[in-house]
Design a protein around this motif. Structure first.
Motif, mmCIF file in Angstrom:
data_model
loop_
_atom_site.group_PDB
_atom_site.id
_atom_site.type_symbol
_atom_site.label_atom_id
_atom_site.label_comp_id
_atom_site.label_asym_id
_atom_site.label_seq_id
_atom_site.Cartn_x
_atom_site.Cartn_y
_atom_site.Cartn_z
ATOM 1 N N PRO A 26 -7.122 -27.136 53.110
ATOM 2 C CA PRO A 26 -7.759 -26.888 51.810
ATOM 3 C C PRO A 26 -7.778 -28.110 50.893
ATOM 4 C CG PRO A 26 -6.305 -25.075 52.394
ATOM 5 C CD PRO A 26 -6.059 -26.150 53.403
ATOM 6 N N ALA A 27 -6.704 -28.940 50.928
ATOM 7 C CA ALA A 27 -6.686 -30.114 50.059
ATOM 8 C C ALA A 27 -7.794 -31.096 50.442
ATOM 9 C CB ALA A 27 -5.318 -30.795 50.129
ATOM 10 N N ARG A 28 -7.982 -31.303 51.741
ATOM 11 C CA ARG A 28 -9.051 -32.201 52.186
ATOM 12 C C ARG A 28 -10.436 -31.614 51.872
ATOM 13 N NH1 ARG A 28 -7.312 -36.276 55.755
ATOM 14 N NH2 ARG A 28 -5.099 -36.093 56.283
ATOM 15 N N GLU A 29 -10.561 -30.325 52.059
ATOM 16 C CA GLU A 29 -11.853 -29.694 51.781
ATOM 17 C C GLU A 29 -12.208 -29.812 50.299
ATOM 18 O OE1 GLU A 29 -13.968 -25.665 53.327
ATOM 19 O OE2 GLU A 29 -12.145 -25.382 52.120
ATOM 20 N N LYS A 30 -11.203 -29.636 49.432
ATOM 21 C CA LYS A 30 -11.444 -29.764 47.996
ATOM 22 C C LYS A 30 -11.834 -31.194 47.630
ATOM 23 C CE LYS A 30 -9.175 -29.129 43.521
ATOM 24 N NZ LYS A 30 -7.910 -28.713 42.832
ATOM 25 N N ALA A 31 -11.115 -32.180 48.192
ATOM 26 C CA ALA A 31 -11.436 -33.578 47.909
ATOM 27 C C ALA A 31 -12.812 -33.943 48.479
ATOM 28 C CB ALA A 31 -10.356 -34.490 48.497
ATOM 29 N N PHE A 32 -13.132 -33.416 49.639
ATOM 30 C CA PHE A 32 -14.453 -33.665 50.239
ATOM 31 C C PHE A 32 -15.559 -33.119 49.333
ATOM 32 C CE2 PHE A 32 -18.111 -32.552 52.760
ATOM 33 C CZ PHE A 32 -18.252 -33.583 53.660
ATOM 34 N N ALA A 33 -15.365 -31.911 48.822
ATOM 35 C CA ALA A 33 -16.367 -31.318 47.945
ATOM 36 C C ALA A 33 -16.562 -32.152 46.684
ATOM 37 C CB ALA A 33 -15.960 -29.883 47.593
ATOM 38 N N GLN A 34 -15.481 -32.656 46.114
ATOM 39 C CA GLN A 34 -15.591 -33.479 44.915
ATOM 40 C C GLN A 34 -16.349 -34.778 45.200
ATOM 41 O OE1 GLN A 34 -11.501 -33.936 43.691
ATOM 42 N NE2 GLN A 34 -11.451 -31.969 42.604
ATOM 43 N N ALA A 35 -16.042 -35.416 46.321
ATOM 44 C CA ALA A 35 -16.718 -36.671 46.659
ATOM 45 C C ALA A 35 -18.187 -36.445 47.004
ATOM 46 C CB ALA A 35 -15.997 -37.345 47.822
ATOM 47 N N GLY A 44 -12.779 -42.094 51.093
ATOM 48 C CA GLY A 44 -11.683 -41.780 51.997
ATOM 49 C C GLY A 44 -10.742 -40.770 51.383
ATOM 50 N N PHE A 45 -9.766 -40.332 52.149
ATOM 51 C CA PHE A 45 -8.788 -39.356 51.676
ATOM 52 C C PHE A 45 -7.402 -39.971 51.812
ATOM 53 C CE2 PHE A 45 -5.866 -35.780 52.371
ATOM 54 C CZ PHE A 45 -6.139 -35.023 51.237
ATOM 55 N N ARG A 46 -6.730 -40.128 50.659
ATOM 56 C CA ARG A 46 -5.402 -40.741 50.656
ATOM 57 C C ARG A 46 -4.572 -40.135 49.538
ATOM 58 N NH1 ARG A 46 -3.620 -45.223 47.959
ATOM 59 N NH2 ARG A 46 -5.768 -45.794 47.464
ATOM 60 N N ALA A 47 -3.325 -39.791 49.865
ATOM 61 C CA ALA A 47 -2.380 -39.241 48.894
ATOM 62 C C ALA A 47 -2.922 -37.980 48.227
ATOM 63 C CB ALA A 47 -2.020 -40.292 47.847
ATOM 64 N N GLY A 48 -3.642 -37.164 48.983
ATOM 65 C CA GLY A 48 -4.100 -35.878 48.464
ATOM 66 C C GLY A 48 -5.362 -35.917 47.638
ATOM 67 N N SER A 49 -5.999 -37.080 47.520
ATOM 68 C CA SER A 49 -7.228 -37.165 46.720
ATOM 69 C C SER A 49 -8.209 -38.125 47.392
ATOM 70 C CB SER A 49 -6.920 -37.628 45.294
ATOM 71 O OG SER A 49 -6.324 -38.914 45.319
ATOM 72 N N ALA A 50 -9.427 -38.132 46.888
ATOM 73 C CA ALA A 50 -10.480 -38.963 47.458
ATOM 74 C C ALA A 50 -10.439 -40.362 46.868
ATOM 75 C CB ALA A 50 -11.847 -38.327 47.209
ATOM 76 N N THR A 51 -10.691 -41.343 47.712
ATOM 77 C CA THR A 51 -10.824 -42.727 47.269
ATOM 78 C C THR A 51 -12.287 -43.138 47.404
ATOM 79 O OG1 THR A 51 -10.395 -43.596 49.479
ATOM 80 C CG2 THR A 51 -8.489 -43.267 48.030
ATOM 81 N N ALA A 52 -12.645 -44.277 46.858
ATOM 82 C CA ALA A 52 -14.022 -44.759 46.911
ATOM 83 C C ALA A 52 -14.035 -46.247 47.192
ATOM 84 C CB ALA A 52 -14.750 -44.455 45.605
ATOM 85 N N PHE A 53 -14.970 -46.710 47.971
ATOM 86 C CA PHE A 53 -15.124 -48.133 48.276
ATOM 87 C C PHE A 53 -16.557 -48.358 48.751
ATOM 88 C CE2 PHE A 53 -13.467 -45.884 51.911
ATOM 89 C CZ PHE A 53 -14.270 -46.281 52.961
ATOM 90 N N GLN A 54 -16.983 -49.595 48.694
ATOM 91 C CA GLN A 54 -18.306 -49.971 49.188
ATOM 92 C C GLN A 54 -18.203 -50.338 50.661
ATOM 93 O OE1 GLN A 54 -21.094 -49.643 47.037
ATOM 94 N NE2 GLN A 54 -19.364 -48.590 46.065
ATOM 95 N N SER A 55 -19.251 -50.059 51.420
ATOM 96 C CA SER A 55 -19.174 -50.218 52.865
ATOM 97 C C SER A 55 -20.520 -50.641 53.437
ATOM 98 C CB SER A 55 -18.722 -48.908 53.508
ATOM 99 O OG SER A 55 -18.705 -49.015 54.916
ATOM 100 N N VAL A 56 -20.468 -51.334 54.575
ATOM 101 C CA VAL A 56 -21.648 -51.640 55.388
ATOM 102 C C VAL A 56 -21.409 -51.004 56.747
ATOM 103 C CG1 VAL A 56 -23.083 -53.426 56.435
ATOM 104 C CG2 VAL A 56 -22.096 -53.807 54.167
#
Length: 405
Positions: A122-131, A161-173
């Motif tokens: 559920p924690a990953r699903e919640k963070a995924f939905a937010q991102a 990404g998912f780290r420490a129970g929440s979503a992270t953000a970064f730029q990617s190629v």
């Protein structure tokens, strides 16, 4: 005695300041790399992610289907020379034919497995939905509405990404050949190798380098940024890598309804998508259907019945030509023209016993429509009050007078 002490204190102060500056730079660098407390990265610090690599902070295990994740098409065009001011990526709408590829009738990702992985945590699903910008309850519907395809060009995206129970953000190629899920406007939304949500790159993807080991053929000037299509599309025209041909995949389908497009694009499937492209036909879009207009019914021309047309005197004897006669006044144009010839067959009406005498019908009553025309004389407007019979002398000869008894 005091001078050496002052010197030592000054050196310690400089060293302490240097340590603090170094720590501050390290934290700033971590923030740019997507590992800081804010979880964001600058556009010029894009992370280079090879197609097969899972990458940092994955949301789930890989859902890539090896049979459907076709390798990227080799580039046939020579490398472009980047001019000053022309080093950024090229922006293409998500409906561009050939922007994506795949294997006919095979999905590049297992969408159902992606849904199950997230539902189990559920924690990953919640963070995924937010991102991803959706409600947690709507995650399954969101994923089922995406289309599994493969990138055909190195593509700049916003990664999460998912780290420490929440979503992270970064730029990617993302390297060409990466399996992704795209939405109804052709935007990459999920990277299947790690289950991470994707978004549009920050600052339009105007980056000139990246962090990580570049792969063979990587050129910042030949990367692509996907822009949303002007309208939601119903079908994506992609490249069948197995046969180097065009195929059309409905949005939200995993390959079961792949088909050959009715109108192929004006360039070959192997064309370098990062170079100049001819004008392509617009992709099929979802437009509301206009209500059907109720057409005014056209009155049908009915064939006049027997009561509307006079009945001819009888059939024409075999072998005789029909005499041309004028059409009776007031009769419909499509009524048969009477010939006036006698009929050899039996008729329903008896001949008039006394021609010239009036009938018992009241004045003004029209003749029977079944009556043969020409046998009943036309009635005058004034009724006759007496009947005058021709008389000649001698007509009553032979009539005996009564004898008186």
């Amino acid at each position: 005695m005091h001078a050496p002490i002052r010197m030592r204190r000054a050196v310690l102060a400089v060293l302490s300041a240097g340590i603090l500056v170094t720590a501050g730079c390290s934290r700033e660098a971590g923030d740019r790399g997507g590992q800081g407390t804010e979880g964001t990265a600058e556009a010029d610090e894009a992370l280079l992610q090879p197609a097969a690599a899972q990458g940092p902070d994955p949301f789930t295990r890989s859902t890539v289907e090896p049979a459907g994740a076709a390798p990227a098409a080799p580039r046939t065009a020579p490398p472009r020379t980047s001019a000053p001011g022309d080093e950024g990526p090229r922006t293409l709408p998500g409906s561009t034919p050939g922007l994506y590829g795949g294997t006919r009738s095979v999905a590049a990702c297992d969408v159902g497995q992606q849904i199950r992985f997230l539902a189990a945590d559920p924690a990953r699903e919640k963070a995924f939905a937010q991102a991803a910008g959706v409600d947690r309850a709507g995650v399954p519907a969101f994923l089922n509405g995406l289309t599994p395809v493969v990138l055909r060009a190195d593509t700049r995206v916003g990664g999460h990404g998912f780290r420490a129970g929440s979503a992270t953000a970064f730029q990617s190629v993302l390297q060409a050949g990466t399996a992704v899920l795209v939405d109804g406007r052709g935007l990459p939304r999920v990277r299947c190798a790690c289950g991470n949500p994707l978004s549009r790159p920050a600052g339009g993807g105007e980056a000139h380098g990246g962090r990580g080991e570049p792969w063979a053929g990587y050129d910042p000037a030949r990367t692509v940024v996907v822009a949303p299509a002007a309208k939601a599309v119903t079908d994506l025209v992609i490249v069948d890598a197995d046969h180097n041909s065009w195929m059309e995949r409905p949005v939200g389908d995993e390959g079961a309804r792949d088909r050959t497009p009715e109108v192929p694009p004006p360039y070959a499937p192997g064309t370098d998508i990062t170079g100049p492209l001819p004008d392509a036909p617009p992709a099929r879009t979802k437009e509301p259907k206009a209500p059907k207009k109720l057409s005014t019914p056209t009155p049908s021309r009915s064939t006049p019945g027997r009561g509307d047309c006079p009945t001819p005197g009888g059939p024409t004897p075999p072998g005789e030509a029909v005499a041309a006669t004028e059409e009776p006044t007031g009769a419909p144009a499509n009524c048969p023209t009477p010939t006036g010839e006698p009929s050899d067959g039996a008729t329903d009406a008896y001949p008039e016993p006394f021609p010239g005498l009036p009938t018992d019908e009241p004045t003004g009553t029209p003749a029977d429509p079944d009556e043969p025309p020409g046998l009943v004389p036309p009635m005058t407007d004034e009724p006759r009050t007496a009947i005058e019979l021709p008389w000649q002398e001698g007509d009553f000869v032979g009539i005996a007078e009564p004898v008186e008894g």
